[in-house]
Design a protein around this motif. Structure first.
Motif, PDB file in Angstrom:
ATOM      1  N   MET A   1      11.427  26.843 -15.317  1.00  0.00           N
ATOM      2  CA  MET A   1      11.351  26.253 -14.204  1.00  0.00           C
ATOM      3  C   MET A   1      11.814  26.816 -12.828  1.00  0.00           C
ATOM      4  N   SER A   2      13.121  27.286 -13.335  1.00  0.00           N
ATOM      5  CA  SER A   2      13.833  28.033 -11.763  1.00  0.00           C
ATOM      6  C   SER A   2      13.044  29.201 -11.341  1.00  0.00           C
ATOM      7  N   LYS A   3      12.385  29.868 -12.227  1.00  0.00           N
ATOM      8  CA  LYS A   3      11.616  31.163 -11.998  1.00  0.00           C
ATOM      9  C   LYS A   3      10.540  30.745 -11.123  1.00  0.00           C
ATOM     10  N   PHE A   4       9.927  29.467 -11.203  1.00  0.00           N
ATOM     11  CA  PHE A   4       8.806  29.172 -10.241  1.00  0.00           C
ATOM     12  C   PHE A   4       9.479  28.769  -8.752  1.00  0.00           C
ATOM     13  N   PHE A   5      10.518  28.204  -8.738  1.00  0.00           N
ATOM     14  CA  PHE A   5      10.978  27.901  -7.471  1.00  0.00           C
ATOM     15  C   PHE A   5      11.622  29.472  -6.760  1.00  0.00           C
ATOM     16  N   TYR A   6      11.919  30.249  -7.498  1.00  0.00           N
ATOM     17  CA  TYR A   6      12.521  31.755  -6.937  1.00  0.00           C
ATOM     18  C   TYR A   6      11.223  32.384  -6.599  1.00  0.00           C
ATOM     19  N   GLY A   7      10.109  32.010  -7.402  1.00  0.00           N
ATOM     20  CA  GLY A   7       8.857  32.833  -7.024  1.00  0.00           C
ATOM     21  C   GLY A   7       8.520  32.302  -5.389  1.00  0.00           C
ATOM     22  N   ILE A   8       8.647  30.929  -5.147  1.00  0.00           N
ATOM     23  CA  ILE A   8       8.050  30.296  -3.903  1.00  0.00           C
ATOM     24  C   ILE A   8       9.265  30.774  -2.833  1.00  0.00           C
ATOM     25  N   GLU A   9      10.694  30.977  -3.253  1.00  0.00           N
ATOM     26  CA  GLU A   9      11.421  31.321  -2.270  1.00  0.00           C
ATOM     27  C   GLU A   9      10.957  32.893  -1.817  1.00  0.00           C
ATOM     28  N   ASP A  10      10.621  33.722  -2.683  1.00  0.00           N
ATOM     29  CA  ASP A  10      10.479  35.206  -2.646  1.00  0.00           C
ATOM     30  C   ASP A  10       9.094  35.077  -1.731  1.00  0.00           C
ATOM     31  N   LEU A  11       7.978  34.319  -1.892  1.00  0.00           N
ATOM     32  CA  LEU A  11       6.859  34.207  -1.110  1.00  0.00           C
ATOM     33  C   LEU A  11       7.143  33.849   0.297  1.00  0.00           C
ATOM     34  N   PHE A  12       7.879  32.972   0.699  1.00  0.00           N
ATOM     35  CA  PHE A  12       8.063  32.534   1.907  1.00  0.00           C
ATOM     36  C   PHE A  12       9.132  33.407   2.628  1.00  0.00           C
ATOM     37  N   VAL A  13      10.235  33.826   2.166  1.00  0.00           N
ATOM     38  CA  VAL A  13      11.243  34.628   2.568  1.00  0.00           C
ATOM     39  C   VAL A  13      10.915  36.133   2.862  1.00  0.00           C
ATOM     40  N   ASN A  14      10.199  36.718   1.881  1.00  0.00           N
ATOM     41  CA  ASN A  14       9.715  38.016   2.042  1.00  0.00           C
ATOM     42  C   ASN A  14       8.303  38.146   2.665  1.00  0.00           C
ATOM     43  N   TYR A  15       7.579  37.427   2.288  1.00  0.00           N
ATOM     44  CA  TYR A  15       6.171  37.640   2.945  1.00  0.00           C
ATOM     45  C   TYR A  15       5.725  36.921   3.922  1.00  0.00           C
ATOM     46  N   LEU A  16       5.726  35.593   4.192  1.00  0.00           N
ATOM     47  CA  LEU A  16       5.486  34.702   5.120  1.00  0.00           C
ATOM     48  C   LEU A  16       5.925  34.841   6.205  1.00  0.00           C
ATOM     49  N   PHE A  17       7.467  34.604   6.117  1.00  0.00           N
ATOM     50  CA  PHE A  17       8.303  34.575   7.323  1.00  0.00           C
ATOM     51  C   PHE A  17       8.773  35.932   7.734  1.00  0.00           C
ATOM     52  N   ALA A  18       8.327  36.917   7.117  1.00  0.00           N
ATOM     53  CA  ALA A  18       8.729  38.373   7.325  1.00  0.00           C
ATOM     54  C   ALA A  18       8.625  38.671   8.787  1.00  0.00           C
ATOM     55  N   PRO A  19       7.519  38.470   9.538  1.00  0.00           N
ATOM     56  CA  PRO A  19       7.262  38.705  11.110  1.00  0.00           C
ATOM     57  C   PRO A  19       8.271  38.421  11.879  1.00  0.00           C
ATOM     58  N   TYR A  20       9.038  37.174  11.286  1.00  0.00           N
ATOM     59  CA  TYR A  20       9.916  36.327  12.349  1.00  0.00           C
ATOM     60  C   TYR A  20      11.453  37.375  12.384  1.00  0.00           C
ATOM     61  N   ASP A  21      11.465  38.161  10.988  1.00  0.00           N
ATOM     62  CA  ASP A  21      12.805  39.081  11.125  1.00  0.00           C
ATOM     63  C   ASP A  21      12.876  39.835  12.198  1.00  0.00           C
ATOM     64  N   LEU A  22      11.806  40.448  12.884  1.00  0.00           N
ATOM     65  CA  LEU A  22      11.801  41.374  13.951  1.00  0.00           C
ATOM     66  C   LEU A  22      12.323  40.624  15.207  1.00  0.00           C
ATOM     67  N   PHE A  23      12.366  39.396  15.417  1.00  0.00           N
ATOM     68  CA  PHE A  23      12.936  38.525  16.266  1.00  0.00           C
ATOM     69  C   PHE A  23      14.307  38.592  16.320  1.00  0.00           C
TER      70      PHE A  23
END
Length: 73
Positions: A1-23
């Motif tokens: 089950m922990s892999k599921f939550f790590y997958g959600i973390e990876d999706l948001f941190v590395n992909y969906l919020f990636a444009p905000y790293d520019l700021f």
């Protein structure tokens, strides 16, 4: 089950919020606030458009204003 939550973390941190790293690297208060103002203006324009559309339907009498409740109440 922990892999599921790590997958959600990876999706948001590395992909969906990636444009905000520019700021973060720019460290520019003006750039960050410009993005916020752009989103605020887009939201305000959308709200004005929606209110205008609701007024059109209200003026045409197409809105169902009957007071009814569910049958189970």
């Amino acid at each position: 089950m922990s892999k599921f939550f790590y997958g959600i973390e990876d999706l948001f941190v590395n992909y969906l919020f990636a444009p905000y790293d520019l700021f973060r690297f720019m460290e520019s208060w003006w750039a960050s606030n410009t993005v916020n103002w752009i989103f605020t203006i887009i939201g305000f324009v959308a709200m004005v458009y929606w209110m205008k559309e609701l007024k059109i339907f209200n003026d045409n009498g197409e809105e169902d204003k009957s007071i009814t409740s569910h049958t189970y109440i």
